[in-house]
Design an enzyme around this catalytic site. Sequence first.
Site, mmCIF file in Angstrom:
data_model
loop_
_atom_site.group_PDB
_atom_site.id
_atom_site.type_symbol
_atom_site.label_atom_id
_atom_site.label_comp_id
_atom_site.label_asym_id
_atom_site.label_seq_id
_atom_site.Cartn_x
_atom_site.Cartn_y
_atom_site.Cartn_z
ATOM 1 C CB CYS A 1 10.877 -17.844 -26.196
ATOM 2 S SG CYS A 1 11.521 -17.516 -27.832
ATOM 3 C CB SER B 1 15.289 -19.261 -27.909
ATOM 4 O OG SER B 1 14.704 -18.513 -28.923
ATOM 5 C CG HIS C 1 15.616 -24.460 -29.924
ATOM 6 N ND1 HIS C 1 14.906 -25.418 -30.597
ATOM 7 C CD2 HIS C 1 15.365 -23.296 -30.570
ATOM 8 C CE1 HIS C 1 14.267 -24.861 -31.617
ATOM 9 N NE2 HIS C 1 14.524 -23.569 -31.613
ATOM 10 C CG HIS D 1 14.838 -15.417 -23.990
ATOM 11 N ND1 HIS D 1 14.500 -16.749 -23.938
ATOM 12 C CD2 HIS D 1 14.427 -14.976 -25.188
ATOM 13 C CE1 HIS D 1 13.914 -17.091 -25.063
ATOM 14 N NE2 HIS D 1 13.844 -16.034 -25.837
ATOM 15 C CB CYS E 1 12.042 -12.772 -27.044
ATOM 16 S SG CYS E 1 12.796 -13.832 -28.302
HETATM 17 ZN ZN LIG Z 1 12.940 -15.884 -27.579
#
Ligand SMILES: [Zn+2]
Length: 367
Positions: free
Chosen positions: A38, A40, A43, A61, A167
């Site tokens: 993902c 995220s 990042h 996640h 997610c």
């Molecule tokens: Zn995510």
Amino acid sequence: MQAAILRDKSGSLKIEEIEIDKPDRNEVLIQTVASGLCHSDLHFIDGSWSDFAMYPMLLGHEAAGVVQAVGEDVVGIEVGDHVITCLSIFCGHCDRCLTGHSYLCSHRQEVSDRPIGKPPRLIDGEGNAVNQFTGLGSFAQEMLVHQNGVVKISPDMPLDRAALIGCGVTTGVGAVFRTAEVKPGSTVAVVGCGGVGISAVQGAHLAGARQIIAVDLESQKLEWATQLGATHTVNPNDGDPVMQVLELTGGGVDYSFECIGMKQTAEQAFGMIRQGGSATIIGMIPIGVNIEVPGTDLFLGAKRLQGSMMGSNNFKVDMPHLCELYLGGRLKLDEMVSRTISLDEINEGFEAMINGEVVRAVIDFGT
Ligand SMILES: [Zn+2]
Ligand SMILES: [Zn+2]
């Protein structure tokens, strides 16, 4: 077990052998079957959110797996169950939880990590605790998670597709269903067509929007969006995307969704809505970045600018429903998995994400 660990800002993960503890009273031990990559996670790897990094760190996640063991206080989850994990781990007793907003739980830290004084869930080869990103950490062969971060799903649901619901899909579809509450017959623009954006497009399609405008710089992503429900596409390379959307709709959409996390695109998403419309920001805007919108639009235009955290989910209810939509052929997940990789190929997987080559790359743990 093997895990991909982030040790510093170097920009890549390292496969290491780490130890995982047995479940404490409220915990579930899960054999990870699949995990999506993902933005995220990226990042933290690329350093844009490194202020929040706690090294050594186990990212990941968006996962699904099979329960291996449960603690004595775990309710409704048994060994052998197929499960999805969710980062919206909740305490169940704070005011946010008790008013139906468990995705905003104000005591989540109490449950996402073990209490101070207890042994860590994960230990690296040198005996140091490894931090689980968002209380999960799915780039590993096993996961040890509080029961309030785990939901049981139908055994009919393929786990490599279920992982996406963990997610990206819940975030995108949830922003449409729950945060913005898109109405049938309405008009929608989705800015940014990665995993979350494509999910928002699908959510708008499921909600019965009559016009769904996908906005992206990559023509390949616009093509994918069209296959999954977009009725129109806008490429900012062809001119100001706000003007293009205003022209297509005769004055703006009822709902826009920003799925990138940039000031410019967030402001564009606001510019695309008609009077009385709402712009929902889903992307992770970097820390310290402010968004500016014309104040009069809020008053005279009755326009709304709002955020959406993890699709405003009640994931224990929502995720099994999303599985049902997939199994019924209405939510398309097969088309979202552009590449399946092994844990060893994780850095190449993130490289493909950076290059815009995939909607989702999914790790298959070969279980
Ligand atoms: Zn995510
Ligand atoms: Zn709570």
